[in-house]
Scaffold this motif. Structure first.
Motif, PDB file in Angstrom:
ATOM      1  N   LEU A 557      -3.405   2.277 -30.517  1.00  0.00           N
ATOM      2  CA  LEU A 557      -2.966   3.522 -29.880  1.00  0.00           C
ATOM      3  C   LEU A 557      -3.904   4.677 -30.223  1.00  0.00           C
ATOM      4  N   GLY A 558      -5.197   4.349 -30.343  1.00  0.00           N
ATOM      5  CA  GLY A 558      -6.197   5.366 -30.624  1.00  0.00           C
ATOM      6  C   GLY A 558      -6.317   5.756 -32.075  1.00  0.00           C
ATOM      7  N   LEU A 559      -5.529   5.147 -32.951  1.00  0.00           N
ATOM      8  CA  LEU A 559      -5.585   5.463 -34.375  1.00  0.00           C
ATOM      9  C   LEU A 559      -6.131   4.268 -35.145  1.00  0.00           C
ATOM     10  N   GLU A 560      -7.058   4.528 -36.060  1.00  0.00           N
ATOM     11  CA  GLU A 560      -7.606   3.459 -36.883  1.00  0.00           C
ATOM     12  C   GLU A 560      -6.554   3.043 -37.910  1.00  0.00           C
ATOM     13  N   TYR A 561      -6.304   1.759 -38.019  1.00  0.00           N
ATOM     14  CA  TYR A 561      -5.244   1.277 -38.897  1.00  0.00           C
ATOM     15  C   TYR A 561      -5.824   0.610 -40.133  1.00  0.00           C
ATOM     16  N   ALA A 562      -5.024   0.584 -41.187  1.00  0.00           N
ATOM     17  CA  ALA A 562      -5.409  -0.045 -42.449  1.00  0.00           C
ATOM     18  C   ALA A 562      -4.904  -1.479 -42.474  1.00  0.00           C
ATOM     19  N   GLN A 563      -5.688  -2.346 -43.102  1.00  0.00           N
ATOM     20  CA  GLN A 563      -5.318  -3.750 -43.225  1.00  0.00           C
ATOM     21  C   GLN A 563      -5.541  -4.178 -44.677  1.00  0.00           C
ATOM     22  N   TYR A 564      -4.468  -4.629 -45.321  1.00  0.00           N
ATOM     23  CA  TYR A 564      -4.575  -4.984 -46.735  1.00  0.00           C
ATOM     24  C   TYR A 564      -3.368  -5.819 -47.163  1.00  0.00           C
ATOM     25  N   VAL A 565      -3.479  -6.399 -48.352  1.00  0.00           N
ATOM     26  CA  VAL A 565      -2.376  -7.057 -49.048  1.00  0.00           C
ATOM     27  C   VAL A 565      -2.352  -6.495 -50.461  1.00  0.00           C
TER      28      VAL A 565
END
Length: 756
Positions: A557-565
């Motif tokens: 949705l146009g926003l950079e998202y974080a990906q982690y555990v």
């Protein structure tokens, strides 16, 4: 010096002992018997506490409490002696207070209760010039052992029920005679019978008869029977015939309300709609035409209390008729009285904030709650806060200021909002559903302006009195870095990792937490506390983007998202030497692994070390990562040192000065590290040399514990600084009289509550 001090106490006490009296200093117990070592040790531990009175207590072999008492009894004791006598004084225990013959009788009686009959005893008093002690000796043989355990012949349903349950007895053949075990067996049978509906039965209706005449080798037969003239109402089970629930009960009001709604056989009686009947009935575990069971009643009470809407819950059972029904049971009425709490409440808190990084300022917190907002036990809470902080010691640059605003709304449903009904699978407490929505505003001058939004949906529940679970399948955070200053942009430009952690504005994932807490058992000598959590974000968004071949897979949705555990554990051991003297050991460890397009955790998810609840010899958020240290060290710095990995350990001894003032000695160690290499933070990546990069500190603490809250002051100094050269990390030069050394090394932490 210590020897002289101990000799002083000893001599001072002797001169106060009255003429003709002897101070009772010790007792000794000797068992002359052929029983095995394990039984002997267990028996000694049970018999020794029966020897009364106890001698005056000692510290390092000296009776300080007795000395304080004597000093306070002087004709003109003075202020200090009166204080010592009042706080620490112990009245003297003289030999004239001891009754050896009476103690012998008590010891022999306990021996017989444990199955060691026909024993003998002696006691011997040893006197010195001013001191005396007593030695007790018990002589006995082997204990009597159980040969047979039977029930008196009886065809009643009650005795047949006991007979069928004898396989669960606490008295197996060959066990030693033990009066306490006989009482425990009666209690067990009573609990078993009540679980099968025997509402009016009690353990006192059972009698044990012991026969030793059949044996020559210390064996006995045991017979269990009922007392004579047992009431008929105690010999038959009870069946619940009528259930009434009063959700608006008042002690001063009338129990008989006008309006009754029956749901699945449960009558909900209330003058006006206080609690919707269809939502209240599932909390009642006992049903009509079922046998009385106290466990079901207790679990029902727990479930109703866990709703959080009622001041107290009272369940009463009343015999409905004295005539047996056709099924051989008596009818029983169940009445549940629920007294509601005040529906609405408003609370305001005015706070004074002071931090280890010299930020101080006022804060205001407003809380509004509405219990039972939709007449089904829902609790709505709204929390607003505003705070202003000013840095009072900023070094050579202009002081930082921070303005924080926040608004958080939560709606808690006392049931599981789930596509299929699962409420009755939980006996202790039904899981609750929580929905949350919040907004935060933080304006830190000379740095940044952050606006963040959060939303969550999840469940929380207790499996038992120790274990707690929380699962949030939906946890959403949107962080907007609305403004940055040139100074902060310079920091971000020099540290791409930090920039990425601020730019990843969209966090969507799930999290789970588990707590196990034995501290609620005040009599447990070594309680444990364990907490763990796991946080997963971005993976579902990555999967969606991969399935639909998104043009920019790193954004949503146009926003950079974080990906982690991310996961962490918090383990604590509390060893109680006495009620207020305890040793606490804590270990905290966590790791966050950035995945996909993330090179580090988002800034709001990173770990920090240092401060009043961490490594207290370092200022808040000033330790690490690893051996890295920013160019500006100390109060004037504005760099929050964060990491993806954390290891901390604490050891603290707590002791009382008096009822309200407590003391502590502690040692802390810890640091944070990065998961990936960052050229802007050299030495920050986690490696096999992590132990060499731990910051270590020690200190002392004062705590004002007035039950309602605890004011805590901890003064600490670093023992090891991880950013220095290897040979210089351990502090060897301690100069408490040097003002500059104190300014650079001593850290005063002020906080509310204990650190862990």
């Amino acid at each position: 010096m210590l020897v002289l001090l101990l000799s002083f106490f000893s001599c001072s006490i002797k001169k106060y002992i009255p003429e003709g009296e002897h101070l009772y200093t010790a007792h000794k117990l000797t068992l002359e018997t052929s029983i095995n070592k394990q039984d002997r040790s267990r028996l000694e531990s049970e018999l020794t506490p029966l020897i009364r009175p106890n001698p005056n207590s000692t510290i390092l072999g000296q009776r300080f409490g007795l000395w304080a008492y004597y000093k306070g009894q002087q004709e003109k004791p003075g202020f200090i002696n009166r204080y010592l006598a009042r706080k620490f004084g112990e009245e003297p225990v003289y030999l004239s207070n001891v009754q050896p013959q009476r103690t012998e009788g008590i010891l022999l009686n306990r021996l017989e209760n444990k199955g060691y009959f026909l024993g003998t005893s002696t006691s011997e008093v040893t006197k010195g010039r001013k001191y005396a002690q007593v030695a007790y000796r018990l002589i006995f043989g082997e204990a009597y052992k159980l040969a047979t355990y039977t029930l008196q012949e009886d065809t009643s349903a009650l005795m047949l029920t006991i007979q069928e349950d004898l396989e669960n007895t606490l008295l197996p053949v060959g066990s030693r005679f033990d009066l306490d075990q006989l009482k425990a067996e009666r209690t067990r049978i009573d609990a078993m019978l009540k679980s099968k509906g025997y509402f009016n039965f009690n353990a006192d209706l059972l009698i044990f008869e012991v026969d030793t005449n059949q044996y020559q080798d210390k064996q006995f037969d045991l017979l269990l029977r009922l007392k004579s003239n047992v009431p008929q109402r105690s010999l038959h089970p009870y069946t619940i015939q009528n259930i009434s629930v009063f959700p608006d009960f008042s002690i001063s009001g009338n129990r008989q309300a006008r309006d009754t709604v029956v749901v699945n056989g449960v009558g909900i009686i209330q003058d006006e709609l206080v609690f919707k009947p269809e939502y209240l009935e599932p909390y009642i575990l006992f049903k009509n035409n079922t046998r009385f069971n106290p466990t079901t009643s207790r679990l029902t009470s727990n479930r109703l209390s866990a709703i959080g809407n009622f001041r107290y819950v009272n369940i009463e059972f009343q015999q409905a008729d004295t005539v047996l029904m056709e099924n051989g049971t008596y009818p029983l009425n169940a009445r549940v009285f629920l007294s509601p709490l005040n529906k609405r409440s408003v609370r305001a808190e005015l706070q004074g904030v002071t931090k280890s990084n010299t930020f101080v300022g006022p804060g205001l917190v407003l809380n509004y709650s509405n219990r039972n907002i939709f007449q089904a036990g829902e609790i709505f809470t709204l929390r607003g806060n505003i705070g202003y902080e000013q840095q009072v010691a900023s070094g050579q640059r202009e002081a930082l200021r921070s303005i924080e605003l926040g608004l958080q709304a939560n709606l808690i449903f006392p049931r599981v909002l789930f596509p299929i009904p699962i409420m009755n699978r939980f006996q202790i407490a039904i899981p609750k559903t929580r929905m949350g929505l919040g907004f935060e505003y933080q304006n830190r001058t000379d740095l940044y302006l952050i606006q963040s939004y959060n939303a969550s949906f999840g469940y929380f529940w207790n499996v038992n009195r120790y274990a707690y679970h929380e699962l949030n399948p939906l946890a959403l955070s949107v962080v907007n870095l609305a403004r940055t200053t040139p100074q902060f942009e310079e920091i971000l430009n020099s540290n791409p990792f930090l920039r990425r952690s601020f730019e990843q504005q969209f966090i969507l994932g799930l999290n789970y937490a588990f707590n196990y807490n034995q501290l609620i058992d005040e009599n447990r000598k070594t309680p444990l506390f364990f907490a763990s959590s796991i946080d997963i974000a971005g993976n579902s968004l990555f999967a969606v983007n991969s399935i639909f071949n998104a043009r920019n897979p790193e954004s949503f949705l146009g926003l950079e998202y974080a990906q982690y555990v991310k996961g962490d554990i918090d383990f604590r051991v509390y060893h109680r030497f006495s009620s207020e003297n305890l040793l606490v050991a804590r270990f905290f460890g966590g790791i966050g692994a950035p995945l996909g397009n993330s090179v580090s955790l988002p800034f709001v998810k990173q770990y920090f070390s240092g401060g009043p609840r961490s490594v207290r010899s370092f200022r808040i958020r000033s330790l690490g990562p690893g051996s890295f240290v920013p160019q500006t060290i100390g109060t004037g710095g504005f760099f929050d040192q964060a990491g993806d990995i954390i290891i901390e350990s604490n050891l603290e001894y707590r002791f009382p000065f008096n009822k309200y003032l407590k003391g502590a000695l502690f040692v802390d160690a810890g640091n944070v590290w990065l998961f990936n290499e960052n050229e802007a933070l050299p030495g920050g990546k986690f490696s096999s040399k992590w132990a060499e990069q731990l910051g270590v500190g020690a200190g002392i603490g004062l705590r004002f514990d007035i039950q309602i809250f605890v004011l805590r002051f901890d003064l600490a100094a670093p023992v090891r600084r991880p950013w220095l050269q290897q040979e210089d990390r351990w502090i060897r030069d301690v100069r408490f009289t040097d003002r500059d050394w104190r300014r650079d090394n001593l850290i005063l932490n002020f906080a509310i509550g204990y650190p862990f």
